[in-house]
Every structure is written in C-alpha cells, then in structure tokens.
Design a protein around this motif. Structure first.
Motif, PDB file in Angstrom:
ATOM      1  N   ALA A   1       1.277   9.127  -6.047  1.00 21.02           N
ATOM      2  CA  ALA A   1       1.657  10.522  -5.828  1.00 21.02           C
ATOM      3  C   ALA A   1       2.618  11.002  -6.912  1.00 21.02           C
ATOM      4  O   ALA A   1       2.492  12.122  -7.413  1.00 21.02           O
ATOM      5  CB  ALA A   1       2.291  10.681  -4.449  1.00 21.02           C
ATOM      6  N   ILE A   2       3.560  10.162  -7.282  1.00 17.50           N
ATOM      7  CA  ILE A   2       4.513  10.528  -8.342  1.00 17.50           C
ATOM      8  C   ILE A   2       3.782  10.672  -9.674  1.00 17.50           C
ATOM      9  O   ILE A   2       3.989  11.635 -10.416  1.00 17.50           O
ATOM     10  CB  ILE A   2       5.652   9.495  -8.418  1.00 17.50           C
ATOM     11  CG1 ILE A   2       6.520   9.588  -7.165  1.00 17.50           C
ATOM     12  CG2 ILE A   2       6.485   9.686  -9.677  1.00 17.50           C
ATOM     13  CD1 ILE A   2       7.511   8.455  -7.014  1.00 17.50           C
ATOM     14  N   TRP A   3       2.927   9.701 -10.002  1.00 19.22           N
ATOM     15  CA  TRP A   3       2.172   9.749 -11.260  1.00 19.22           C
ATOM     16  C   TRP A   3       1.268  10.978 -11.292  1.00 19.22           C
ATOM     17  O   TRP A   3       1.226  11.714 -12.285  1.00 19.22           O
ATOM     18  CB  TRP A   3       1.346   8.472 -11.417  1.00 19.22           C
ATOM     19  CG  TRP A   3       0.560   8.431 -12.688  1.00 19.22           C
ATOM     20  CD1 TRP A   3      -0.702   8.895 -12.901  1.00 19.22           C
ATOM     21  CD2 TRP A   3       1.002   7.905 -13.932  1.00 19.22           C
ATOM     22  NE1 TRP A   3      -1.079   8.681 -14.182  1.00 19.22           N
ATOM     23  CE2 TRP A   3      -0.052   8.074 -14.853  1.00 19.22           C
ATOM     24  CE3 TRP A   3       2.183   7.309 -14.352  1.00 19.22           C
ATOM     25  CZ2 TRP A   3       0.049   7.669 -16.174  1.00 19.22           C
ATOM     26  CZ3 TRP A   3       2.272   6.896 -15.678  1.00 19.22           C
ATOM     27  CH2 TRP A   3       1.221   7.081 -16.569  1.00 19.22           C
ATOM     28  N   GLY A   4       0.534  11.213 -10.210  1.00 20.81           N
ATOM     29  CA  GLY A   4      -0.371  12.360 -10.158  1.00 20.81           C
ATOM     30  C   GLY A   4       0.371  13.682 -10.201  1.00 20.81           C
ATOM     31  O   GLY A   4      -0.071  14.626 -10.870  1.00 20.81           O
ATOM     32  N   GLY A   5       1.500  13.756  -9.514  1.00 15.76           N
ATOM     33  CA  GLY A   5       2.300  14.979  -9.545  1.00 15.76           C
ATOM     34  C   GLY A   5       2.850  15.256 -10.929  1.00 15.76           C
ATOM     35  O   GLY A   5       2.838  16.398 -11.408  1.00 15.76           O
ATOM     36  N   GLY A   6       3.328  14.212 -11.584  1.00 16.24           N
ATOM     37  CA  GLY A   6       3.835  14.376 -12.952  1.00 16.24           C
ATOM     38  C   GLY A   6       2.736  14.810 -13.911  1.00 16.24           C
ATOM     39  O   GLY A   6       2.953  15.678 -14.768  1.00 16.24           O
TER      40      GLY A   6
ATOM     41  N   ALA B   1       0.831  -1.205   0.000  1.00 15.57           N
ATOM     42  CA  ALA B   1       0.000   0.000   0.000  1.00 15.57           C
ATOM     43  C   ALA B   1       0.867   1.256   0.000  1.00 15.57           C
ATOM     44  O   ALA B   1       0.539   2.241  -0.673  1.00 15.57           O
ATOM     45  CB  ALA B   1      -0.933  -0.015   1.207  1.00 15.57           C
ATOM     46  N   SER B   2       1.964   1.230   0.735  1.00 18.27           N
ATOM     47  CA  SER B   2       2.871   2.380   0.752  1.00 18.27           C
ATOM     48  C   SER B   2       3.506   2.606  -0.615  1.00 18.27           C
ATOM     49  O   SER B   2       3.604   3.741  -1.092  1.00 18.27           O
ATOM     50  CB  SER B   2       3.971   2.167   1.790  1.00 18.27           C
ATOM     51  OG  SER B   2       3.412   2.071   3.077  1.00 18.27           O
ATOM     52  N   VAL B   3       3.931   1.528  -1.249  1.00 22.58           N
ATOM     53  CA  VAL B   3       4.525   1.642  -2.581  1.00 22.58           C
ATOM     54  C   VAL B   3       3.491   2.153  -3.581  1.00 22.58           C
ATOM     55  O   VAL B   3       3.787   3.021  -4.417  1.00 22.58           O
ATOM     56  CB  VAL B   3       5.112   0.280  -3.027  1.00 22.58           C
ATOM     57  CG1 VAL B   3       5.496   0.291  -4.487  1.00 22.58           C
ATOM     58  CG2 VAL B   3       6.312  -0.078  -2.159  1.00 22.58           C
TER      59      VAL B   3
END
Length: 72
Positions: A45-50, A37-39
């Motif tokens: 978060a990385i995908w959404g931020g990008g 779940a953490s991964v």
C-alpha cells in the motif's frame, strides 16, 4: 491386567501430547504467516501510494505546466 491398561493410558496420553504440540506449532506458523501478510500488505500500500502520487505529479507537470508554457 493393570499393566495393559497402564500401558494403554500411557500411549493415549503420549499421543495427546504429541498432537497438542503439533497443533501448537501449526498455530504459531499461521500466526507468523498472518503477520508477514499484514506487513507485505502495508508495504504494498505504501509503495503503490507513493507510485500513484509520483505519477500524478508527473502527469500534472506534463499536462498543466509544460502544455501552458508551449502555448505562450
């Protein structure tokens, strides 16, 4: 009389060991689920931020650069 109590104690010890093993397996599964779940959260978060940065860049280009070129 001693054989009856010895058998009963053996059964109780056996049940305690089995329950302890099951609890340990469930604990390991929960730890692994937490790690996954953490991964997944970090990846999201990385995908959404990008995606947000990419969309911001496209919006900036369309609203600031392209609209000012049309006005000139």
């Amino acid at each position: 009389m001693d054989d009856d109590f010895g058998g009963l104690i053996g059964i109780v010890i056996g049940l305690v060991v089995i329950v302890a093993v099951v609890i340990f397996i469930v604990y390991c599964i929960l730890i692994m689920a937490g790690i996954l779940a953490s991964v997944a959260g970090a990846g999201g978060a990385i995908w959404g931020g990008g995606t947000a940065i990419c969309n911001y860049g496209k919006s900036f280009k369309e609203n600031m650069i392209d609209s000012n070129l049309a006005a000139v």
